[in-house]
Design an enzyme around this catalytic site. Structure first.
Site, short mmCIF file in Angstrom:
data_model
loop_
_atom_site.label_atom_id
_atom_site.label_comp_id
_atom_site.label_asym_id
_atom_site.label_seq_id
_atom_site.Cartn_x
_atom_site.Cartn_y
_atom_site.Cartn_z
N GLY A 133 -3.86 0.79 5.19
CA GLY A 133 -5.02 0.12 4.63
C GLY A 133 -4.76 -1.36 4.40
CG ASP A 135 2.51 4.74 12.63
OD1 ASP A 135 2.43 3.53 12.85
OD2 ASP A 135 2.54 5.23 11.49
N GLY A 142 3.43 0.90 4.24
CA GLY A 142 2.41 -0.02 3.73
C GLY A 142 2.81 -0.69 2.42
CB VAL A 181 -2.41 -5.81 8.49
CG1 VAL A 181 -1.37 -6.38 7.54
CG2 VAL A 181 -2.24 -4.31 8.62
CE LYS A 201 2.72 0.63 12.54
NZ LYS A 201 1.69 0.45 11.53
N GLY A 218 -9.86 2.29 8.33
CA GLY A 218 -8.82 1.29 8.64
C GLY A 218 -7.41 1.82 8.52
CE LYS A 235 4.13 3.46 9.58
NZ LYS A 235 2.90 4.16 9.18
NE ARG A 264 -12.74 -6.99 15.12
CZ ARG A 264 -11.60 -6.38 14.88
NH1 ARG A 264 -10.59 -6.55 15.70
NH2 ARG A 264 -11.45 -5.60 13.85
N1 HSE Z 1 -1.65 3.87 11.20
C1 HSE Z 1 -0.72 3.77 10.14
C2 HSE Z 1 -0.88 4.96 9.23
C3 HSE Z 1 -0.96 2.49 9.38
O1 HSE Z 1 -1.85 5.69 9.37
O2 HSE Z 1 -0.02 5.20 8.41
C4 HSE Z 1 0.21 2.03 8.60
O3 HSE Z 1 1.34 1.85 9.37
#
Ligand code: HSE
Length: 429
Positions: free
Chosen positions: A303, A202, A135, A16, A106, A188, A206, A49
């Protein structure tokens, strides 16, 4: 609205962060309130990096807290991630200094949102997190602002792009879970620790944030019931499809007079349902309100580009001064919601039992279900190559979860049942 120059400090240069710096370099005229926007400091775990852009001309900070409090930074953008540690320390430092904070984190908001909101509002500093949920889809703004005139009853959807990508690819190609997860990481979509994705955490972060925004309460992540996709078998994806369903990781929050139920489960959606049609890394969300009825939104939930666009939209809100209370109401009036006991919830389910292929097995399974008061809706027995035994697959009519679980336990104990039964909920959407 004030026209002035804005100096931005960006902590975290992963997917991000890289997306945001790329956006700002491609859109040098991005200045929603006039003035100029410049990046006056960056911080990340590693300076050397390889990255898709050159950071050698940007002031470097080893310590994100120092970046957050730098006199050369007007807006602190936190893209480090993680509910605690450097991300939390830097956000607190920025807010304590009265600086606006924009974050995509989040975990931080779901687990510490109430205390951070109180700090932000006490210091008069905006705390914005559009990129934390879905996103590029403006779900936070929609629920917090556009729908504040309604009484939202329920929210349900696909909130993790990695899991959606994995389930979609497994079904379409028959590839293994691990193979597709590696591809999601390359693209990503996945978190630094993919357990956060595939374990359902995750999505739970959310939906906890959306529940707080929708129901006017403090986030209560600890109350979420969480099941990920790491135990979903390719066989169930195929058999569910034979029955007319697609497996999706569905996150939901429902409000009733008893309280709020927040859950994340692999669930079945009918093939022609919009949730079943949201493939790949797409996110999708239903919101049901007392006045608006139902709203459905879908879009890229992960992404670099979509998430950076959401971060940039928050930066624009800070610049223009279009800032509301952090959640739906001032932090002082928020209290955690009362969680509802999930075993009391009522719904339909998909069950698979691997059984010995011998007389009387189907009768024993269906008798146990009938005795418990579980009514079968559809039934399938299908030989599968290279498996011990044969799968019996069925869907049930609506039943209380406690009743269903007790029946499944009894069936698991039958001598003809070879392995732990598999249970997937049928989404109530
Ligand atoms: N890892 C999260 C997903 C990225 O796959 O939705 C966005 O929060």
């Amino acid at each position: 609205m004030t026209s002035k120059d804005w100096r931005i400090g960006v902590a975290g240069l992963g997917t991000v962060g890289a997306g945001l710096l790329t956006f700002l370099s491609e859109r040098p005229g991005f200045a929603p309130a006039g003035g100029r926007v410049s990046v006056t400091g960056v911080s990340a775990r590693s300076r050397s990096r390889p990255r898709p852009f050159d950071i050698s001309n940007l002031p470097w900070f080893d310590d994100p807290v120092a970046l957050a409090t730098s006199p050369d930074v007007d807006i602190f953008v936190e893209l480090v991630g993680g509910s605690d540690g450097p991300a939390k320390a830097a956000v607190e430092a920025a807010l304590n200094a009265g600086k606006p904070v924009v974050t995509a984190n989040k975990a931080l908001i779901a687990e510490h949102g109430a205390e951070l909101a109180a700090l932000a509002e006490a210091k008069g500093a905006p705390l914005l997190f559009e990129a934390a949920v879905m996103g590029g889809v403006p779900a936070v703004k929609m629920v917090r602002e556009a729908l504040v005139g309604d009484d939202i009853r329920s929210i349900a959807g696909i909130l993790n792009g990695t899991c959606n990508f994995i389930l979609t690819e497994m079904e379409a190609t028959g590839r293994s879970f691990g193979d597709v997860l590696a591809e999601a990481q390359r693209l990503g979509y996945a978190e630094a620790d993919p357990t956060m994705d595939v374990g359902g955490f995750d999505a739970a972060h959310k939906i906890s944030i959306l529940a707080a925004l929708a129901f006017g309460c403090a986030p209560n992540y600890a109350a979420a019931e969480i099941e990920g996709i790491d135990q979903v078998d390719l066989l169930d994806i195929k058999l569910a499809r034979d029955l007319g369903y697609r497996v999706k990781l569905v996150a939901s929050a429902d409000r009733s007079p008893d309280g709020v139920l927040v859950r994340v489960h692999p669930s079945l959606a009918p093939l022609n349902h919009p949730l079943a049609q949201a493939g790949g890394a797409l996110n999708a969300l239903f919101i049901e309100g007392a006045r608006i009825g139902r709203i459905f939104v879908q879009g890229p939930g992960a992404g670099a580009g979509p998430t950076a666009a959401a971060v940039a939209a928050d930066i624009a809100d800070v610049m223009t001064g279009a800032v509301r209370p952090v959640f739906q109401a001032p932090a002082s009036s928020l209290s955690p919601f009362t969680p509802v006991d999930p075993s009391k919830s009522v719904g339909r389910a998909y069950l698979r039992f691997m059984v010995k292929d011998e007389p009387g097995v189907i009768a024993a399974v269906s008798e146990t279900l009938a005795e418990a008061g579980v009514s079968i809706e559809s039934f399938l027995q299908k030989p599968v190559e290279n498996t011990e035994g044969v799968p019996i697959v069925l869907t049930t009519h609506a039943v209380a979860e406690s009743v269903l679980m007790a029946a499944v336990e009894r069936i698991a104990g039958l001598s003809s049942v070879l392995e732990r039964p598999r249970l997937l909920r049928i989404a109530r959407i």
